[in-house]
Design a protein around this motif. Structure first.
Motif, PDB file in Angstrom:
ATOM      1  N   GLU A  76     -35.183 -53.413   4.727  1.00 23.66           N
ATOM      2  CA  GLU A  76     -36.173 -53.776   3.702  1.00 23.66           C
ATOM      3  C   GLU A  76     -37.545 -54.020   4.334  1.00 23.66           C
ATOM      4  N   GLN A  79     -39.788 -51.131   5.467  1.00 18.62           N
ATOM      5  CA  GLN A  79     -40.685 -50.514   4.479  1.00 18.62           C
ATOM      6  C   GLN A  79     -42.135 -50.924   4.735  1.00 18.62           C
ATOM      7  N   LEU A  80     -42.341 -52.164   5.172  1.00 14.87           N
ATOM      8  CA  LEU A  80     -43.683 -52.667   5.463  1.00 14.87           C
ATOM      9  C   LEU A  80     -44.052 -52.516   6.932  1.00 14.87           C
ATOM     10  N   TRP A  81     -43.076 -52.622   7.807  1.00 15.46           N
ATOM     11  CA  TRP A  81     -43.324 -52.563   9.249  1.00 15.46           C
ATOM     12  C   TRP A  81     -42.476 -51.450   9.860  1.00 15.46           C
ATOM     13  N   ASP A 138     -46.039 -51.317  -6.298  1.00 14.77           N
ATOM     14  CA  ASP A 138     -46.645 -50.398  -5.333  1.00 14.77           C
ATOM     15  C   ASP A 138     -47.840 -50.991  -4.602  1.00 14.77           C
ATOM     16  N   PRO A 141     -47.045 -52.832  -0.845  1.00 12.11           N
ATOM     17  CA  PRO A 141     -46.986 -51.969   0.348  1.00 12.11           C
ATOM     18  C   PRO A 141     -48.262 -51.154   0.552  1.00 12.11           C
ATOM     19  N   ASP A 142     -48.951 -50.778  -0.520  1.00 10.37           N
ATOM     20  CA  ASP A 142     -50.206 -50.046  -0.371  1.00 10.37           C
ATOM     21  C   ASP A 142     -51.231 -50.880   0.398  1.00 10.37           C
ATOM     22  N   GLU A 144     -50.613 -53.494   2.383  1.00 10.65           N
ATOM     23  CA  GLU A 144     -50.088 -53.691   3.742  1.00 10.65           C
ATOM     24  C   GLU A 144     -50.325 -52.448   4.585  1.00 10.65           C
ATOM     25  N   ASN A 145     -50.010 -51.273   4.043  1.00  8.45           N
ATOM     26  CA  ASN A 145     -50.160 -50.033   4.800  1.00  8.45           C
ATOM     27  C   ASN A 145     -51.617 -49.735   5.135  1.00  8.45           C
TER      28      ASN A 145
END
Length: 163
Positions: A76, A79-81, A138, A141-142, A144-145
């Protein structure tokens, strides 16, 4: 400062999105989870702290090595890292230019800060955002990315290339 319940001025406003068109000013919000400690600082001081930590100027080498004994994060969190590994308070993340960097991001109530420092402590970057985009699944994560890409770009700029 000291025991004051407010941030010293000047400071950025903080905004939280809760749904379409629902931007709320949460600058003076008091954190609900008082069990988790946090700190307020400038991006300059955060960079100085992280560089000193990773350069070995704050802890004995043995203790820093223990902090860097990282294990893979859960699927999980991947997804971010992507490619992330977690140690004792430090996240190890891959750089697109080769190698890795160390980080400990955080945020609360409209403020999000991502940071990164190279393994030798020579290069660091901090991205501080005064808006938390939690209004859609969405956006988290957007946000964060986008910030992670900025950190990676800053740390790779001027870095020696790897074969």
């Amino acid at each position: 400062m000291g025991t004051s319940p407010t941030l010293p001025r000047p400071h950025a406003q903080a905004y939280q999105l809760f749904g379409p068109g629902s931007r709320a000013d949460v600058t003076d919000q008091i954190p609900v989870d008082c069990g988790n400690l946090s700190f307020v600082t400038t991006t300059r001081n955060e960079n100085a702290f992280l560089r000193a930590l990773l350069a070995g100027r704050l802890l004995p080498a043995r203790q820093l090595a223990e902090m860097k004994q990282a294990v893979p994060v859960s699927a999980e969190v991947q997804q971010l890292w992507p490619g992330g590994r977690y140690g004792l308070g430090l996240v190890e993340r891959p750089l697109s230019c080769g190698g890795t960097y160390w980080s400990h991001e955080g945020g609360d109530g409209g403020r999000i800060t991502l940071n990164g420092v190279t393994d030798d402590g020579r290069r660091s970057a901090v991205v501080s955002m005064s808006e938390a985009r939690g209004d859609t699944p969405d956006h988290i994560p957007d946000q964060e990315n986008a910030a992670s890409a900025l950190i990676g770009h800053a740390l790779c700029a001027g870095a020696p290339s790897t074969p």
